[in-house]
Design an enzyme around this catalytic site. Structure first.
Site, PDB file in Angstrom:
ATOM      1  N   LYS A   1      -6.945   8.364  -0.931  1.00 19.70           N
ATOM      2  CA  LYS A   1      -5.757   8.405  -1.795  1.00 19.70           C
ATOM      3  C   LYS A   1      -5.316   9.857  -1.977  1.00 19.70           C
ATOM      4  CE  LYS A   1      -4.042   6.560  -6.228  1.00 19.70           C
ATOM      5  NZ  LYS A   1      -4.389   5.816  -7.454  1.00 19.70           N
TER       6      LYS A   1
ATOM      7  N   SER B   1      -1.462   1.941  -8.705  1.00 19.81           N
ATOM      8  CA  SER B   1      -0.922   3.068  -7.980  1.00 19.81           C
ATOM      9  C   SER B   1      -1.575   3.290  -6.617  1.00 19.81           C
ATOM     10  CB  SER B   1      -1.088   4.339  -8.814  1.00 19.81           C
ATOM     11  OG  SER B   1      -2.462   4.668  -8.961  1.00 19.81           O
TER      12      SER B   1
ATOM     13  N   SER C   1      -5.305   0.540 -11.200  1.00 22.03           N
ATOM     14  CA  SER C   1      -4.706   1.073  -9.977  1.00 22.03           C
ATOM     15  C   SER C   1      -5.478   0.818  -8.694  1.00 22.03           C
ATOM     16  CB  SER C   1      -4.478   2.582 -10.124  1.00 22.03           C
ATOM     17  OG  SER C   1      -3.325   2.830 -10.879  1.00 22.03           O
TER      18      SER C   1
END
Lengths: 483, 476
Positions: free
Chosen positions: A76, A151, A175
């Site tokens: 990420k 996210s 997330s």
């Protein structure tokens, strides 16, 4: 070769000399080439570096190595990797290249895993759809008119689309689990303090936790083995004896006590999602699990408390992006104050600004007691709710999200509607406990439904056990998104 | 109309730890810009602070030495504000639960003693330094970012510049004694903020206060207080209201000017730092720090007065700094003559130190050398006057006193027969003085002794010369 997609499968093929590490990495890079145009999981793909690492892995394949040696993964974009641009999908961090590895990056590096790229996300991990990325939108591999969740939308989509074997995400209010649920993959948010946060660009420090997104529960346990553990660089990481999470991969759960949170099956839950959950409960009953009803009466305040606490922390954590030292700086400015204002006005997206303002307000003198302090009191109550619930059961079963993946643009105009997507995941972060989302079926349109299993603090073994048994009894994790 | 000045101090002191408060970077002063930094003290994205245990220990030491209650549970908070010398845009400090609270320190002003209340001591990190350069604009040196500080906050208990100065000096001596800080004021290791208000004598309520920041010498502290109290009285006398504000003292111009008013004051939005865990101290830990605390100045002072019979004044002067006290004690150890050691240190040596603005540890000789010098006097090897010459040489060359005496042939003449001949010669040559002396003019003996000293270049034993003159008086 088409069907390989998990760490354990690749390890078998390598052991039988049916494939080389270079071939594995190439296969995934090719797949990225084929489908990235549709999914847009990555903000950066590191083709050359990855191939070089894979060739090195082949040269060293005879040496004893870990399960994730030579395995391609996605990172990420809020997790630092030395020398690799890390922007949190924000304009304000454009060009920032960390001179250090996050502890998880360095652990994976040492274990020999190969990073294929940095994955897209909502800017600074604020969002539930990846529509808040300043770079681009990511699309759900199961239906590219829909969001992948957020996210960690890029991290979930790249696993679902077979662009990597696994990925790391971060979870502040859901997330990891919400996008895992939307993309039909497994996502674990570990207990707060189990995985070091060093090098994870902070959103809300008391809630953030890094975790794996994988194809199945076995891979989840394998990756967790490689990222968990005390880190001297993170004061909030817990000193605890190391566990081998793969030892909990047993299909036998007879007698396990599963709590059903009554508040999580009421209003706002999509009927199809509810139906899949009811079927999952039946599966567990077949496996010999016992069910108890539990209540989390204060969870109705969780979302409000979450937006106060996380925004307050974010307002402070994001204050350092001021255009002085690194990243984006506004081109024209009159003086120091103007430099700050213009840089931050131009550098941050709307959602990030919304949260900075909310958090700044909540911490302001005269409002602190009414908002921040109150939210901390709610936090204590929510923790107590979970403590009480776990007196009568080992894990809690609930939906991960109230719905399946929604359409792109469907909720982006209404922040409150968007926030509701995290209603079942947020209380877990507030309490600092672990939860995993596993696929538990599909809705009528073929979109994946996720089931959330929540454990007590450091009860990863319980939820891994429960998730694995369910997975073994079903075959949802074998279904692939058609792209 | 008489006014009373009300003063409270906030004292920032850099701790003498090797490394910074949240990372392993060096705290050494004076390194090249931005060479003592790392991702942590630069506040780069994703990094986390880890509290240096020494910082906690040093703060606890300071707390014990100022009679504070040591908190069993305290926490770190974030103080949020934007400034280019603050890379994280927040300073990690302590807000509502400081590590030390409710202490006191007694100060001695000669005519009276007074107890000054310590409200709290908390730990925090220092910010960097901005360098304003005409050519390249403003540059930031981040070496100081994350240097550990304690902030000592007093009650508004001081009533004059003298009291404030005496208190500040006492704090400096405590911090030096406990080795919490090197207190090098020219390097910014000790800095004062002054909160000051004035009120009519006998009034029950304090006036509106102003704050003056970053005074870094005792002189600036005193002058700023004098200026600001006069300014406030002047304003009140003219019927004006004092505005609550932060003011900056300009030591060159000897005046203060307004920085910002209360309305413009920052809202720091303090909240607990979620990256750090609370500081929890056990009884054992605190006891252990207490046991290892170096001897404090007032304990030393009492010892000096009791054991060595020194006057309170002498004991005060000698214990005001740890370096001087240790130098003194080592000297006494070497010569076993506390009174002489005190006199030399407070007299000749202090004069030279002041003149050359040196610290006592910067002199070329060791306390043992001073002890030897005193021994030489006490054994009549040299006279007091010669000793001053020897000391001067010691300051210059650092040589041992005995070797200076030998090299320069300075040993005192103690040979009675040799001296007697000289005395008789001098008396013969100065009949008038001898007459005067016989006639009862005691002063005349001084002239005669002086003549002998002149001839011997000061080496004659003056006591013996005196005695010899008196003994031989009737011969004339």
């Amino acid at each position: 070769m088409d069907r390989i997609s998990t760490i354990h499968e690749i390890n078998e093929l390598i052991e039988n000399s049916e494939i080389t590490y270079e071939e594995v990495t190439k296969k995934y890079l090719d797949r990225i080439d084929q489908v990235e145009g549709k999914v847009d999981s990555f903000v950066k793909v590191m083709q050359e570096e990855a191939l070089e690492s894979a060739r090195k892995a082949d040269a060293q394949r005879e040496k004893p190595h870990s399960m994730i040696f030579g395995i391609p993964y996605g990172l990420k974009d809020n997790i630092c990797s030395e020398g690799v641009e890390t922007t949190c999908a924000s304009k304000i961090l454009k060009g920032f290249i960390p001179p250090y590895d996050a502890t998880v990056s360095s652990k994976l590096k040492k274990s020999g895993a190969i990073v294929l790229g940095k994955t897209n996300m909502d800017e600074f991990a604020m969002g539930s759809s990846n529509e808040n990325s300043s770079v681009k939108k990511t699309y759900n591999p199961w239906d590219i008119t829909r969001v992948p969740g957020g996210s960690s939308g890029g991290s979930a989509a790249c696993v679902a689309a077979d662009q990597v074997v696994f990925s790391l995400g971060s979870d502040t209010g859901g997330s990891i689990r919400q996008p895992a649920s939307f993309c039909g993959v497994v996502g674990l948010k570990p207990t707060y303090g189990l995985v070091s946060r060093y090098g994870l660009v902070a959103f809300a420090s008391s809630l953030d936790q890094i975790g794996p997104i994988t194809k199945d529960v076995r891979d989840c346990a394998i990756v967790l083995n490689h990222i968990a553990g005390h880190d001297e660089k993170d004061s909030t990481s817990v000193k605890k004896e190391k566990e081998d999470y793969t030892t909990y991969l047993s299909p036998k759960i007879k007698g396990m006590k599963i709590g059903i949170v009554k508040e999580y099956f009421g209003e706002g839950l999509n009927p199809e999602v509810k139906e899949r959950l009811m079927e999952a409960i039946e599966v567990y009953k077949q496996l010999g699990a016992e069910f108890v009803d539990v209540s989390l009466p204060n969870s109705k305040y969780a979302l409000s408390a979450y937006y106060i606490i996380s925004s307050a922390e974010a307002s402070s954590n994001l204050a350092r992006y001021d255009g002085i030292r690194y990243g984006f700086r506004a081109e024209k400015f009159d003086d120091l104050l103007d430099l700050y204002k213009k840089t931050r006005s131009q550098g941050f997206g709307d959602e990030v600004k919304r949260r900075i303002m909310l958090g700044t307000y909540a911490l302001s003198s005269g409002y602190y007691d009414a908002y921040y302090k109150k939210a901390l009191q709610v936090r204590t109550l929510i923790k107590e709710d979970f403590d009480n619930a776990f007196k009568s059961c080992d894990v809690l079963l609930s939906p991960t999200c109230p719905t399946t993946a929604f359409k792109i643009g469907e909720k982006s105009e209404d922040p409150l509607e968007m926030y509701l997507s995290d209603i079942y995941t947020v209380p877990v972060n507030i309490a600092g406990i672990p939860a995993i989302s596993v696929p538990c079926g599909f809705d009528d349109t073929g979109l994946p439904v996720g089931m959330q299993l929540t454990g007590k603090a450091f009860g990863e073994k319980d939820i891994i056990k429960a998730a694995y048994a369910f997975e073994q009894a079903t075959d949802f994790h074998h279904k692939r998104a058609e792209l | 109309m008489d006014y009373e000045i009300v003063i409270g101090l906030e004292i920032h002191s850099e701790l003498d730890t090797k490394t910074k408060i949240f990372c392993g970077c060096s705290t050494a002063f004076g390194a090249e810009e931005n060479t003592q930094t790392c991702p942590v003290c630069l506040g780069l994205p994703g990094v986390l602070p880890v509290l240096n245990k020494k910082v906690v220990e040093y703060a606890v030491k300071a707390g014990i030495a100022t009679d504070c209650k040591i908190a069993r549970y305290s926490k770190m908070d974030r103080k949020n504000y934007f400034y280019p010398d603050l890379p994280k845009a927040y300073q990690i400090s302590q807000f509502d639960l400081p590590i030390c609270e409710a202490g006191s320190v007694e100060i001695d002003l000669g005519e009276y003693k007074k107890t000054i209340g310590i409200t709290r001591i908390h730990i925090e990190e220092d910010a960097g330094k901005l360098i304003h350069d005409a050519g390249s604009g403003t540059l930031a040196d981040n070496n100081r970012c994350g240097v550990p500080l304690i902030e000592i906050v007093t009650e508004p208990d001081m009533r004059s510049a003298e009291e404030a100065r005496t208190f500040a000096e006492k704090i400096k001596s405590i911090l030096e004694y406990t080795e919490v800080s090197d207190c090098k004021m020219q390097e910014g290791s000790l800095r004062f903020d002054v909160n000051l208000s004035v009120m009519k004598k006998g009034a029950k309520e304090f006036g509106t206060r102003t704050e003056m920041k970053n005074l870094n010498s005792f002189r600036a502290l005193e002058r700023a207080i004098e200026y600001e109290s006069k300014r406030q009285i002047f304003e009140i006398e003219r019927g004006n209201r004092i505005i609550q504000e932060t003011r900056k003292w300009d030591d060159d111009k000897a005046e203060s000017f307004s920085l910002r008013s209360k309305e413009e004051a920052h809202d720091y939005r303090y909240f607990p730092d979620p990256d750090l865990v609370p500081v929890v101290l056990t009884e054992d830990y605190i006891d252990n720090v207490k046991r290892h605390l170096p001897k404090l100045p007032w304990v030393r002072k009492a010892e000096y007065m009791e054991k060595w019979n020194l006057s309170e004044y002498d004991a005060n002067v000698l214990t005001a700094s740890k370096d001087i006290a240790e130098f003194f004690e080592k000297t006494v150890e070497a010569c076993n003559d506390a009174k002489s050691a005190a006199n030399w240190i407070m007299g000749e040596i202090s004069a030279v130190l002041n003149e050359k603005s040196l610290g006592i540890n910067e002199v070329a000789f060791a306390p043992e050398d001073l002890g030897e010098l005193i021994n030489l006097i006490n054994k009549n090897t040299i006279s007091g006057n010669i000793a001053k010459k020897v000391l001067k040489e010691m300051f210059e060359t650092g040589k041992a006193p005995m070797s200076i005496v030998e090299e320069k042939n300075l040993a005192q003449m103690n040979d009675v027969s040799e001296l007697k001949n000289m005395v008789l010669d001098v008396m013969k040559a100065n009949p008038q003085s001898v007459e005067d002396l016989k006639g009862g003019k005691e002063k005349a003996i001084g002239f005669l002794v002086g003549q002998i000293m002149k001839q011997t270049k000061g080496k004659a034993n003056p006591g013996m010369v005196n005695k010899l003159i008196k003994e031989n008086l009737e011969k004339f």
